[in-house]
Write an enzyme that holds these catalytic residues in place. Structure first.
Site, PDB file in Angstrom:
ATOM      1  N   ASN A   1       0.791  -1.186  -0.058  1.00  0.00           N
ATOM      2  CA  ASN A   1       0.093   0.039   0.048  1.00  0.00           C
ATOM      3  C   ASN A   1       0.856   1.022  -0.072  1.00  0.00           C
ATOM      4  O   ASN A   1       1.358   1.787   0.907  1.00  0.00           O
ATOM      5  CB  ASN A   1      -0.924  -0.061   1.312  1.00  0.00           C
ATOM      6  CG  ASN A   1      -1.683   1.267   1.458  1.00  0.00           C
ATOM      7  OD1 ASN A   1      -1.713   2.083   0.464  1.00  0.00           O
ATOM      8  ND2 ASN A   1      -2.511   1.266   2.365  1.00  0.00           N
TER       9      ASN A   1
ATOM     10  N   GLN B   1      -8.731   1.396  -1.819  1.00  0.00           N
ATOM     11  CA  GLN B   1      -9.424   0.401  -0.416  1.00  0.00           C
ATOM     12  C   GLN B   1     -10.014  -0.666  -1.281  1.00  0.00           C
ATOM     13  O   GLN B   1     -10.433  -0.711  -2.253  1.00  0.00           O
ATOM     14  CB  GLN B   1     -10.246   1.285   0.310  1.00  0.00           C
ATOM     15  CG  GLN B   1     -10.492   0.766   1.493  1.00  0.00           C
ATOM     16  CD  GLN B   1     -11.109   1.613   2.633  1.00  0.00           C
ATOM     17  OE1 GLN B   1     -11.734   2.624   2.525  1.00  0.00           O
ATOM     18  NE2 GLN B   1     -10.777   0.954   3.740  1.00  0.00           N
TER      19      GLN B   1
ATOM     20  N   ASP C   1      -1.962  -2.997   9.658  1.00  0.00           N
ATOM     21  CA  ASP C   1      -2.639  -4.061   9.845  1.00  0.00           C
ATOM     22  C   ASP C   1      -3.963  -3.949   8.974  1.00  0.00           C
ATOM     23  O   ASP C   1      -4.551  -4.814   8.588  1.00  0.00           O
ATOM     24  CB  ASP C   1      -3.133  -3.899  11.436  1.00  0.00           C
ATOM     25  CG  ASP C   1      -1.827  -4.227  12.166  1.00  0.00           C
ATOM     26  OD1 ASP C   1      -0.913  -5.086  12.031  1.00  0.00           O
ATOM     27  OD2 ASP C   1      -1.679  -3.242  13.290  1.00  0.00           O
TER      28      ASP C   1
ATOM     29  N   GLU D   1      -8.005  -6.786   5.058  1.00  0.00           N
ATOM     30  CA  GLU D   1      -8.496  -7.044   3.856  1.00  0.00           C
ATOM     31  C   GLU D   1      -8.016  -8.292   3.148  1.00  0.00           C
ATOM     32  O   GLU D   1      -9.039  -8.970   2.776  1.00  0.00           O
ATOM     33  CB  GLU D   1      -8.106  -5.892   2.603  1.00  0.00           C
ATOM     34  CG  GLU D   1      -8.673  -4.534   3.082  1.00  0.00           C
ATOM     35  CD  GLU D   1      -8.309  -3.689   1.917  1.00  0.00           C
ATOM     36  OE1 GLU D   1      -7.836  -4.163   0.916  1.00  0.00           O
ATOM     37  OE2 GLU D   1      -8.466  -2.589   1.898  1.00  0.00           O
TER      38      GLU D   1
ATOM     39  N   GLY E   1       3.153   0.766   7.870  1.00  0.00           N
ATOM     40  CA  GLY E   1       1.826   1.368   8.121  1.00  0.00           C
ATOM     41  C   GLY E   1       1.980   2.371   9.432  1.00  0.00           C
ATOM     42  O   GLY E   1       3.287   2.163  10.165  1.00  0.00           O
TER      43      GLY E   1
ATOM     44  N   GLY F   1      -0.407   1.834  12.031  1.00  0.00           N
ATOM     45  CA  GLY F   1      -0.725   0.841  12.898  1.00  0.00           C
ATOM     46  C   GLY F   1       0.010  -0.397  12.647  1.00  0.00           C
ATOM     47  O   GLY F   1      -0.399  -1.031  11.657  1.00  0.00           O
TER      48      GLY F   1
HETATM   49  P1  ADP Z   1      -2.200   2.250   8.209  1.00  0.00           P
HETATM   50  O1  ADP Z   1      -1.593   1.500   9.386  1.00  0.00           O
HETATM   51  O2  ADP Z   1      -1.231   3.352   8.010  1.00  0.00           O
HETATM   52  O3  ADP Z   1      -3.415   2.525   8.539  1.00  0.00           O
HETATM   53  P2  ADP Z   1      -3.055   0.456   6.719  1.00  0.00           P
HETATM   54  O4  ADP Z   1      -2.476  -0.827   6.232  1.00  0.00           O
HETATM   55  O5  ADP Z   1      -4.008   0.143   7.743  1.00  0.00           O
HETATM   56  O6  ADP Z   1      -2.132   1.383   6.977  1.00  0.00           O
HETATM   57  O7  ADP Z   1      -3.926   1.053   5.277  1.00  0.00           O
HETATM   58  C1  ADP Z   1      -4.930   2.018   5.604  1.00  0.00           C
HETATM   59  C2  ADP Z   1      -6.005   1.729   4.664  1.00  0.00           C
HETATM   60  O8  ADP Z   1      -5.556   2.031   3.406  1.00  0.00           O
HETATM   61  C3  ADP Z   1      -6.516   0.500   4.664  1.00  0.00           C
HETATM   62  O9  ADP Z   1      -7.935   0.578   4.993  1.00  0.00           O
HETATM   63  C4  ADP Z   1      -6.687  -0.053   3.291  1.00  0.00           C
HETATM   64  O10 ADP Z   1      -7.665  -0.679   2.742  1.00  0.00           O
HETATM   65  C5  ADP Z   1      -6.259   1.329   2.667  1.00  0.00           C
HETATM   66  N1  ADP Z   1      -5.650   1.439   0.934  1.00  0.00           N
HETATM   67  C6  ADP Z   1      -4.827   0.333   0.629  1.00  0.00           C
HETATM   68  N2  ADP Z   1      -4.360   0.692  -0.614  1.00  0.00           N
HETATM   69  C7  ADP Z   1      -4.641   1.922  -0.839  1.00  0.00           C
HETATM   70  C8  ADP Z   1      -4.624   2.691  -1.681  1.00  0.00           C
HETATM   71  N3  ADP Z   1      -3.686   2.612  -2.902  1.00  0.00           N
HETATM   72  N4  ADP Z   1      -5.026   4.225  -1.591  1.00  0.00           N
HETATM   73  C9  ADP Z   1      -5.771   4.293  -0.535  1.00  0.00           C
HETATM   74  N5  ADP Z   1      -6.033   3.439   0.483  1.00  0.00           N
HETATM   75  C10 ADP Z   1      -5.566   2.320   0.132  1.00  0.00           C
HETATM   76 MG    MG Z   2      -4.885   1.122   9.638  1.00  0.00          MG
END
Ligand code: ADP
Ligand code: MG
Length: 451
Positions: free
Chosen positions: A19, A54, A78, A83, A108, A110
């Site tokens: 991501n 997302q 996380d 997902e 990330g 978290g």
């Molecule tokens: P963090 O710990 O920074 O929150 P996460 O892995 O929890 O990182 O990701 C945050 C959210 O971003 C998740 O709900 C995921 O579904 C969403 N996500 C994943 N890829 C993308 C993307 N390319 N653009 C926007 N959101 C995304």
């Molecule tokens: Mg998160």
């Protein structure tokens, strides 16, 4: 003579899902500077896919050919693993798909599961690129440990599978409100905590849970022993058995059958373990105490004797194992459950040792201990005491503070009925619909690359 190519061990093939916007948005950069060089060195072949939005990862894993991959690795926080797990569970062949080993490389904000992996790997608590390097090393060792999942049902009847937590009140508020500080990386939670402390809220609710029984605990310990890879159990001090026994020796939990000083397994019966003390982070645990004082009057247990129903009949679902411990949310909880009602600051159901890379919230938790570690903090706690709890949590010493407002129970299922109209609920740090929610553990349903 030449060897048949098919007889040669083929390199492991990992599907890497990145991501690019996770945490502070450095995931791709970390891939090139840290992750890919190490993975290549370990003779692992990979396909790297950037998520574009997302639920992209969720859709991707629904369509992959399972036979092509030895594991799926999340390079994010996380949220992206949540997902992937749910994408696998939504497949018609979920029973096979959910056994696909999953891994996480923390990029990330978290990074709770990475914190748990780092701890299990014997490393000092770490953050940022140090945590990432540790986790990449562990990934290259490719040892797989079964991991419990928790099936969570919300008020509309939607069910999802969770590997980390269900939170209500303070913890979920901080998680959601701190999204706007995302550019700070994991510091967003510290800032979010301060903001929420300044305007501390209480929430009225009814929390019901099914406590673990001694026989169940016995089974889950044996299971951890038989399934844990030899390498990770070379030190008895780091074993889930030791953790559980230290817990039992140190704590007296209401409604749970074990008592201080009683042991349900004689450690001498386990010749395969080296029982000599080792310098592991768990040494600190031995001196910690887990006070489970009686629940005060304002949160007195109310067993549903009058409304109690008999044995639960499993709630049926399209995919995934039936929730044999739950009855529909419209019915009262079974009579062997315990209910507490009152004003709460937070409720947290956690099934990993860490709530964040630097939050050692459930020191005794293990990937497949078969337990939900249920915490709640009731109203009446001072701001100062709450700050002390969160500060101590970094080292996992929060129970040593003897805070009368903090409670912990080991449970297999729970139901939360918020009575305060507005609030937030999160599952694995992701917001879900607000209202009654219930969950139960499914032991060792998935496989985690632990190293
Ligand atoms: P963090 O710990 O920074 O929150 P996460 O892995 O929890 O990182 O990701 C945050 C959210 O971003 C998740 O709900 C995921 O579904 C969403 N996500 C994943 N890829 C993308 C993307 N390319 N653009 C926007 N959101 C995304
Ligand atoms: Mg998160």
């Amino acid at each position: 003579t030449e060897l048949e190519p098919s007889l040669l061990p083929r390199p492991r093939r990992l599907l890497l899902l990145v991501n690019p916007f996770g945490g502070r948005g450095h995931a791709l950069q970390y891939c090139h500077t840290h992750i890919l060089p190490m993975i290549t060195e370990a003779d692992i072949s990979y396909n790297l896919i950037q998520t574009e939005r997302q639920n992209h990862a969720r859709e991707l894993v629904q369509a992959i050919n399972l036979a092509e991959w030895d594991g799926i690795v999340i390079i994010s926080g996380d949220g992206l693993l949540f997902e992937v797990i749910n994408g696998l569970m939504e497949r018609p062949d979920w029973e096979k798909a959910i056994k696909m080993p999953v891994g996480i490389l923390p990029c990330g904000s978290g990074n709770a599961l990475a914190g748990a992996l780092n701890f299990n790997g014997g490393f000092e608590q770490a953050m940022g690129s140090e945590l990432l390097l540790n986790c990449t090393l562990l990934l290259c060792r490719s040892i797989i440990t079964p991991m419990d999942l928790v099936s969570v049902t919300t008020c509309s009847g939607t069910r999802c599978f969770s590997f980390l937590s269900v939170a209500w009140g303070f913890v979920s508020d901080v998680d959601i409100e701190s999204e706007k500080y995302r550019h700070m990386g994991s510091a967003r939670f510290t800032v979010g905590t301060m903001v929420r402390l300044a305007s501390l809220r209480t929430y009225r609710g009814r929390l019901s849970y099914l406590p673990v029984t001694e026989s169940h605990l016995h089974r889950s310990i044996s299971r951890s022993i038989t399934l844990a890879p030899n390498g990770s159990l070379s030190s008895f001090q780091r074993s889930p058995l030791h953790r559980t026994i230290s817990d039992m020796g140190l704590c007296e939990e209401r409604n749970v059958l074990f008592k201080r000083g009683s042991s349900i397994l004689d450690t001498n019966e386990l010749p395969s373990f080296d029982a000599s003390p080792s310098p592991s982070p768990l040494n600190a645990l031995q001196s910690s105490s887990f006070p489970f004082d009686s629940v005060p009057d304002d949160l007195a247990p109310q067993n549903h004797v009058l409304h109690g129903v008999g044995e639960p009949s499993p709630v049926r679902h399209m995919h995934g194992p039936p929730d044999d411990l739950l009855v529909p949310l419209s019915q009262p909880v079974p009579k062997n459950w315990v209910t507490v009602e009152g004003d709460f600051i937070l409720m947290l159901a956690l099934y990993q040792s860490h709530l964040g890379a630097d939050l050692f919230t459930a020191p005794s938790a293990y990937f497949n201990d078969g337990l939900i570690h249920l915490f709640f903090v009731k109203a009446g706690i001072t701001r100062a005491a709450l700050v002390r709890l969160f500060l101590a949590m970094e080292k996992g010493t929060h129970f040593q503070l003897d805070c009368p407002h903090l409670h912990q129970f080991h449970v297999r299922a729970f139901r939360l009925e918020p009575l305060t109209r507005k609030g937030t609920l999160t599952v694995d740090g992701e917001r879900v619909e607000y209202g009654p929610i219930q969950a139960q553990i499914h032991g060792s349903l998935s496989n985690l690359i632990t190293g």
